[in-house]
Design an enzyme around this catalytic site. Structure first.
Site, PDB file in Angstrom:
ATOM      1  N   LYS A   1      65.876  64.179  67.370  1.00  0.00           N
ATOM      2  CA  LYS A   1      66.306  65.193  67.713  1.00  0.00           C
ATOM      3  C   LYS A   1      67.805  65.446  67.352  1.00  0.00           C
ATOM      4  O   LYS A   1      68.732  64.655  67.636  1.00  0.00           O
ATOM      5  CB  LYS A   1      65.215  65.159  69.047  1.00  0.00           C
ATOM      6  CG  LYS A   1      63.900  65.727  68.814  1.00  0.00           C
ATOM      7  CD  LYS A   1      63.310  65.915  70.020  1.00  0.00           C
ATOM      8  CE  LYS A   1      61.769  66.011  69.248  1.00  0.00           C
ATOM      9  NZ  LYS A   1      60.723  66.387  70.838  1.00  0.00           N
TER      10      LYS A   1
ATOM     11  N   ARG B   1      56.724  58.660  70.585  1.00  0.00           N
ATOM     12  CA  ARG B   1      56.284  59.777  69.646  1.00  0.00           C
ATOM     13  C   ARG B   1      57.551  59.333  68.751  1.00  0.00           C
ATOM     14  O   ARG B   1      58.870  59.680  69.233  1.00  0.00           O
ATOM     15  CB  ARG B   1      56.266  60.905  69.334  1.00  0.00           C
ATOM     16  CG  ARG B   1      56.035  61.841  68.581  1.00  0.00           C
ATOM     17  CD  ARG B   1      55.535  63.509  68.997  1.00  0.00           C
ATOM     18  NE  ARG B   1      54.992  64.306  67.551  1.00  0.00           N
ATOM     19  CZ  ARG B   1      55.205  64.630  66.893  1.00  0.00           C
ATOM     20  NH1 ARG B   1      56.886  63.749  67.256  1.00  0.00           N
ATOM     21  NH2 ARG B   1      55.063  65.506  66.215  1.00  0.00           N
TER      22      ARG B   1
HETATM   23  N1  HH2 Z   1      58.131  66.737  69.504  1.00  0.00           N
HETATM   24  C1  HH2 Z   1      57.804  67.354  67.972  1.00  0.00           C
HETATM   25  C2  HH2 Z   1      56.488  67.662  67.800  1.00  0.00           C
HETATM   26  N2  HH2 Z   1      55.525  67.506  68.327  1.00  0.00           N
HETATM   27  N3  HH2 Z   1      54.442  66.270  70.308  1.00  0.00           N
HETATM   28  C3  HH2 Z   1      55.175  65.636  71.904  1.00  0.00           C
HETATM   29  N4  HH2 Z   1      53.573  65.435  72.847  1.00  0.00           N
HETATM   30  N5  HH2 Z   1      56.463  65.970  71.774  1.00  0.00           N
HETATM   31  C4  HH2 Z   1      57.791  65.994  70.933  1.00  0.00           C
HETATM   32  O1  HH2 Z   1      58.559  65.610  72.063  1.00  0.00           O
HETATM   33  C5  HH2 Z   1      56.874  66.120  69.762  1.00  0.00           C
HETATM   34  C6  HH2 Z   1      55.678  66.539  69.509  1.00  0.00           C
HETATM   35  C7  HH2 Z   1      58.606  67.942  66.663  1.00  0.00           C
HETATM   36  O2  HH2 Z   1      58.969  66.516  66.259  1.00  0.00           O
HETATM   37  P1  HH2 Z   1      58.838  66.563  64.694  1.00  0.00           P
HETATM   38  O3  HH2 Z   1      57.381  66.550  64.184  1.00  0.00           O
HETATM   39  O4  HH2 Z   1      59.460  65.057  64.367  1.00  0.00           O
HETATM   40  O5  HH2 Z   1      59.299  67.983  64.289  1.00  0.00           O
HETATM   41  P2  HH2 Z   1      58.738  69.394  63.443  1.00  0.00           P
HETATM   42  O6  HH2 Z   1      58.206  69.977  64.842  1.00  0.00           O
HETATM   43  O7  HH2 Z   1      60.056  70.068  62.534  1.00  0.00           O
HETATM   44  O8  HH2 Z   1      57.747  69.330  62.441  1.00  0.00           O
END
Ligand code: HH2
Length: 260
Positions: free
Chosen positions: A201, A236
């Site tokens: 992040k 995660r």
């Molecule tokens: N962060 C993201 C997405 N889903 N779910 C939970 N429970 N906790 C988190 O911190 C979280 C999440 C964001 O990361 P990512 O899926 O890699 O990116 P994007 O939202 O751009 O797909």
């Protein structure tokens, strides 16, 4: 928990798994590398991301969920849309990951009816605008109060169990994220196990200068080991093998300290 984003625009792995076959292979590899859960998402929630239609989110995620479930993986569905979640649970997902914080009564009903545990994540605002000016008087107290209340409501309405997630980067500045990580125990007051997602992040960019999300593993590991030390039950992560190694060493170190 391994992350499989079936999206063209996720902030750190967008486009890499925007294909059912590649997404399934990535999820299966994560299981081999030690992931207990594979988190499948079809909508980027990065700050400023464009919304995705329900039909498109389903089209992206359902074949991946079904194939991973058929192969024996425990799948969570990362979605804010109750209709998508319902379909994913029917397709074999077993856990709901709601970055919308389980605000929608229909999301609670869907999870309760399916007997599915829910990850409740805190978010201030909406992905499109959440990083413009996040504000808290006391971030730990406010996020904690939200999560404990949401957990109580969910359990009262028949959701079998919950995990609580402070939602790093979701309507939070760098100082807020660090404060939350430093006070994870106080956050939930043992109301439920805690899940933390700091993987790649932008806080790591702010602290280290690394602009490329794919090169933020070292910073991710520091934040995640700190979270584990503070009692996080699940992390995660995009990089499962590297976390499995780090956690094995960290656990051995902790055990050595206890018995020394
Ligand atoms: N962060 C993201 C997405 N889903 N779910 C939970 N429970 N906790 C988190 O911190 C979280 C999440 C964001 O990361 P990512 O899926 O890699 O990116 P994007 O939202 O751009 O797909």
């Amino acid at each position: 928990m391994g992350v499989v984003n079936v999206t063209p625009d996720s902030f750190s792995d967008g486009g890499e798994r925007f294909d059912t076959q590649r997404a399934v292979e990535a999820g299966l590899q994560q299981v081999e590398q030690g992931a207990l859960v594979v988190d499948v998402g079809g909508e980027s929630t990065r700050p400023g991301a464009a919304a995705v239609s329900e039909a498109e989110e389903s089209r992206r995620t359902l074949p991946v969920v079904a194939a991973l479930a058929r192969a024996g993986a425990i799948v969570s569905i990362d979605s804010r849309n109750p209709a998508v979640v319902e379909e994913a649970l029917e397709a074999g997902a077993r856990i709901v990951n709601d970055v919308g914080g389980l605000r929608l009564p229909s999301m609670r009903q869907v999870a309760a009816a399916a007997g599915a545990p829910v990850v409740i994540m805190h978010m201030q605002g909406e992905p499109r605008t959440m990083q413009l000016e996040p504000r808290y008087d006391d971030v730990v107290a406010e996020v904690g109060a939200y999560l404990r209340h949401a957990a109580r409501v969910a359990l009262e309405e028949g959701v079998p169990s919950v995990m609580l997630d402070p939602g790093l980067g979701f309507g939070k500045g760098v100082a807020h994220n660090l404060e939350l990580l430093r006070h994870l125990g106080a956050l939930t007051a043992d109301a439920a196990p805690v899940l933390v997602g700091a993987s790649r992040k932008s806080t790591i960019k702010a602290l280290s200068g690394e602009a490329d999300p794919r090169k933020r593993l070292p910073g991710t590991l520091v934040l995640h080991l700190r979270a584990a030390a503070a009692g996080a039950a699940m992390l995660r992560v995009h990089d499962v093998a590297e976390h499995a190694q780090a956690l094995s060493v960290w656990r051995a170190l902790e055990a050595a300290e206890v018995t020394a």
